[in-house]
Enzyme design. Structure first.
Site, PDB file in Angstrom:
ATOM      1  N   SER A 117       0.849  -1.193   0.000  1.00  0.00           N
ATOM      2  CA  SER A 117       0.000   0.000   0.000  1.00  0.00           C
ATOM      3  C   SER A 117       0.889   1.249   0.000  1.00  0.00           C
ATOM      4  O   SER A 117       1.792   1.346  -0.835  1.00  0.00           O
ATOM      5  CB  SER A 117      -0.942  -0.033   1.204  1.00  0.00           C
ATOM      6  OG  SER A 117      -1.969   0.922   1.051  1.00  0.00           O
TER       7      SER A 117
ATOM      8  N   ARG B 163     -11.788   6.957   8.954  1.00  0.00           N
ATOM      9  CA  ARG B 163     -11.333   5.577   9.099  1.00  0.00           C
ATOM     10  C   ARG B 163     -12.373   4.586   8.554  1.00  0.00           C
ATOM     11  O   ARG B 163     -12.019   3.571   7.937  1.00  0.00           O
ATOM     12  CB  ARG B 163     -11.055   5.276  10.576  1.00  0.00           C
ATOM     13  CG  ARG B 163     -10.608   3.851  10.868  1.00  0.00           C
ATOM     14  CD  ARG B 163      -9.306   3.500  10.171  1.00  0.00           C
ATOM     15  NE  ARG B 163      -8.759   2.235  10.641  1.00  0.00           N
ATOM     16  CZ  ARG B 163      -7.660   1.679  10.148  1.00  0.00           C
ATOM     17  NH1 ARG B 163      -6.978   2.282   9.185  1.00  0.00           N
ATOM     18  NH2 ARG B 163      -7.221   0.540  10.616  1.00  0.00           N
TER      19      ARG B 163
ATOM     20  N   ASP C  47      -8.700  -5.821  -5.069  1.00  0.00           N
ATOM     21  CA  ASP C  47      -8.396  -4.570  -4.364  1.00  0.00           C
ATOM     22  C   ASP C  47      -9.396  -3.466  -4.736  1.00  0.00           C
ATOM     23  O   ASP C  47      -9.572  -3.145  -5.907  1.00  0.00           O
ATOM     24  CB  ASP C  47      -6.963  -4.148  -4.735  1.00  0.00           C
ATOM     25  CG  ASP C  47      -6.361  -3.150  -3.755  1.00  0.00           C
ATOM     26  OD1 ASP C  47      -7.086  -2.255  -3.296  1.00  0.00           O
ATOM     27  OD2 ASP C  47      -5.154  -3.273  -3.474  1.00  0.00           O
TER      28      ASP C  47
ATOM     29  N   HIS D  61      -7.701  -5.270  -0.560  1.00  0.00           N
ATOM     30  CA  HIS D  61      -6.468  -4.507  -0.371  1.00  0.00           C
ATOM     31  C   HIS D  61      -5.669  -4.955   0.845  1.00  0.00           C
ATOM     32  O   HIS D  61      -4.450  -5.022   0.821  1.00  0.00           O
ATOM     33  CB  HIS D  61      -6.812  -3.014  -0.250  1.00  0.00           C
ATOM     34  CG  HIS D  61      -5.618  -2.135  -0.134  1.00  0.00           C
ATOM     35  ND1 HIS D  61      -4.732  -1.952  -1.179  1.00  0.00           N
ATOM     36  CD2 HIS D  61      -5.132  -1.388   0.895  1.00  0.00           C
ATOM     37  CE1 HIS D  61      -3.770  -1.125  -0.796  1.00  0.00           C
ATOM     38  NE2 HIS D  61      -3.980  -0.772   0.456  1.00  0.00           N
ATOM     39  N   ASP D  62      -6.361  -5.253   1.925  1.00  0.00           N
ATOM     40  CA  ASP D  62      -5.694  -5.610   3.182  1.00  0.00           C
ATOM     41  C   ASP D  62      -5.127  -7.025   3.213  1.00  0.00           C
ATOM     42  O   ASP D  62      -4.533  -7.423   4.220  1.00  0.00           O
ATOM     43  CB  ASP D  62      -6.687  -5.494   4.344  1.00  0.00           C
ATOM     44  CG  ASP D  62      -6.550  -4.163   5.071  1.00  0.00           C
ATOM     45  OD1 ASP D  62      -5.727  -3.338   4.649  1.00  0.00           O
ATOM     46  OD2 ASP D  62      -7.279  -3.961   6.061  1.00  0.00           O
TER      47      ASP D  62
END
Lengths: 368, 368
Positions: free
Chosen positions: B145, B212, B307, B340-341
């Site tokens: 990232s 967040r 992603d 993505h994570d």
């Protein structure tokens, strides 16, 4: 004639799903074409979250509607043939009673005193309007996104007067990511310094604009943004720390947010997104069967494979469930770089139009 | 030993890309393994947007790190073999000089007086640290990232002391949708009633939490949320109008937002997201060639097909560009419902680990 209004539920109040009542209810709506003598040529069109009753132009110089491409003489929704009705949704802010309307009991706007309501309540108001207009049968209830949820709910609640349903890009229940984005959008509004518990003057502009910007990200696709905006910058901008409009994508989003603030009420946005969250026709009805299993009329479901809000895997799961329960469902998928919004985009009309036209023309022949 | 700190740029100030200077700069970092006598066994690990220098446990009872699965004796990053360094990024808020640090000129926190900085500036500080630590060569710079952006920039700026690069899930330039989400997150912070032009007491909690939550939506996938949360509700919740925690997905997002506020500085978030937006190694360098075309060392690029933040189409385009310019690139794609994570998720280690291990073991043999 463009926006018309009718006051309903004057004598007997509107009984909402949560048990609360409201009286009267003003409904803003627009009509196209003429109700036939047999009063059975109606099509009911349902708008999406931030839409209005103004689905199409009524005359040459009229303001553009949100579905001009589909509505008119000889078009998919042929106004030489059908009597089209489009209402502003209950709880909205464009002619129909909602949080920004005056509460007759207090003489002031309802704001957060407006009762909580559901998609079921929205269509209950529509049915009352259609009865008042003398409509006896509805050829089809058509809608996309939140409009598709209304259409689906019609199939369950009012099949007695409805011949078919067209649901574009909406699932049988809001999925967790749609709920997540709706929560985030409400957070942005609730946290705005001008929100003031719903009693804002003007609008909680920053929060409402931010909410709209979140929405825009989910209505389109990464592919489209990449093609249209790349990393283009705005003329005479500087990459200063938090300049909001260095990149064109930023300028685009800001513009979308800013113009939205001028046309939509923040409280309506809170209520309507919550109604979307709570929409779930897979939940058991009183007879313990899933509500959607009651659908016995032809049901056209169109999923958009690139949809970032109501994901195609949810639409597919919905289709499987409908088949499993013998709902007369027809399912199609459309691919589009426009994503969720594709059904509102002129360029994509050729992908949707034949599916809708063919479905309508294949309905069992009625008196019209 | 866990977090260490070193004061750098005391004599000659840090010259930032925008021309501003800063002196001194405190850097928080952690190290694992031992620097070899030839001082050439270093691996530099770069954290993502909200990460810290604490990449892994140093001892049994230590707090978990963000890449414990990859770091340790015999693991992918074999600490019996390599000397691993992980710094908190410049501009961050976990041990390295950033907006929440004291400005020696005023005796008060920098806050929005902190200079604007870039990914290039972040790694410039890291290079200075490594020189101070006596490192002469770096086996690999690894990051995912925003960490991948740092790794890529290393390949361009500091190939003189670097043997290879591993970039997981980051493009050669931030795409318009990542920029759009970053803008939205900054808007949520800037619009918070407690933000006070960056001079907040505590944190602008609502805005930072909302930011967040937006981030979390892009770090995972719809499929994962559907599987994990469906439409499950929180025990004893009621679907009252705007109850924030009716659905489990809402509770999850709220929790993520609330805990984030306790560990991250809002001003750092503004600066770091902007640094991501401005990252673009496809832009021409001084010689008019794209900056990335300077990469002459082995470069492992891993894209994640699911992603939602840095889209696979951008990674693929990056790979094509790298090949076109004869960069010694190795490209792999990983599919994961975590999106993505995925590179941070224990369950997905088997998908990434062999790619990284194999790349490292196939590097031209150096003295170690």
């Amino acid at each position: 004639m463009t926006l018309q209004q009718k006051e309903l539920f004057q004598k007997s109040p509107l009984l909402l799903e949560n048990g609360e009542t409201l009286s009267p209810v003003l409904v803003g709506y627009e009509t196209y074409g003429t109700l036939s003598e047999s009063r059975d040529n109606c099509i009911l069109l349902e708008h999406a979250l931030t839409g209005t009753a103004h689905a199409a132009k009524h005359f040459e110089d009229d303001a553009p509607g949100w579905w001009d491409d589909y509505i008119g003489p000889g078009k998919t929704i042929d106004t030489d043939k059908y009597f089209l009705v489009c209402t502003n949704v209950f709880g909205g802010c464009s002619g129909t009673t909602g949080p920004s309307s005056i509460n007759p009991k207090t003489g002031e706007s309802f704001r957060l005193q407006f009762p909580g309501f559901s998609i079921k309540d929205i269509i209950k108001v529509q049915r009352e309007l259609l009865e008042q207009l003398g409509v006896t049968r509805i050829v089809s209830v058509i809608g996309g996104s939140m409009g598709g949820m209304q259409a689906t709910e019609w199939a369950i609640d009012y099949a007695d007067i409805t011949d078919s349903i067209i649901n574009i890009a909406s699932p049988l229940a809001a999925g967790p990511d749609a709920i997540g984005y709706n929560l985030i959008m409400r957070m942005a509004i609730l946290n705005d310094p001008d929100f003031n518990g719903g009693n804002y003057v003007g609008q909680p502009e920053g929060g409402l604009a931010t909410a709209r910007m979140v929405g825009m990200m989910t209505y389109r696709t990464s592919e489209l943004f990449s093609k249209r905006f790349e990393r283009f910058t705005v003329a005479e901008s500087s990459p200063a720390a938090f300049s909001k409009e260095h990149f064109q994508i930023e300028s685009y989003l800001q513009y979308q947010g800013d113009t939205f603030v001028e046309r939509f009420d923040a409280n309506s946005y809170l209520y309507l997104t919550k109604a979307i969250d709570l929409f779930d026709v897979t939940a058991p009805a009183k007879d313990d069967l899933p509500a959607f299993s009651k659908i016995k009329i032809p049901y056209l479901l169109i999923g958009i494979t690139t949809d970032q809000l109501f994901r195609i895997h949810d639409l597919r799961r919905g289709y499987e469930l409908l088949k499993e329960w013998d709902v007369p469902v027809t399912y199609h998928e459309v691919a589009s770089e426009y994503g969720h919004d594709a059904f509102l985009v002129e360029k994509e009309v050729p992908k949707f139009e034949p599916l809708i036209r063919s479905f309508l023309s294949n309905l069992p022949v009625k008196s019209i």
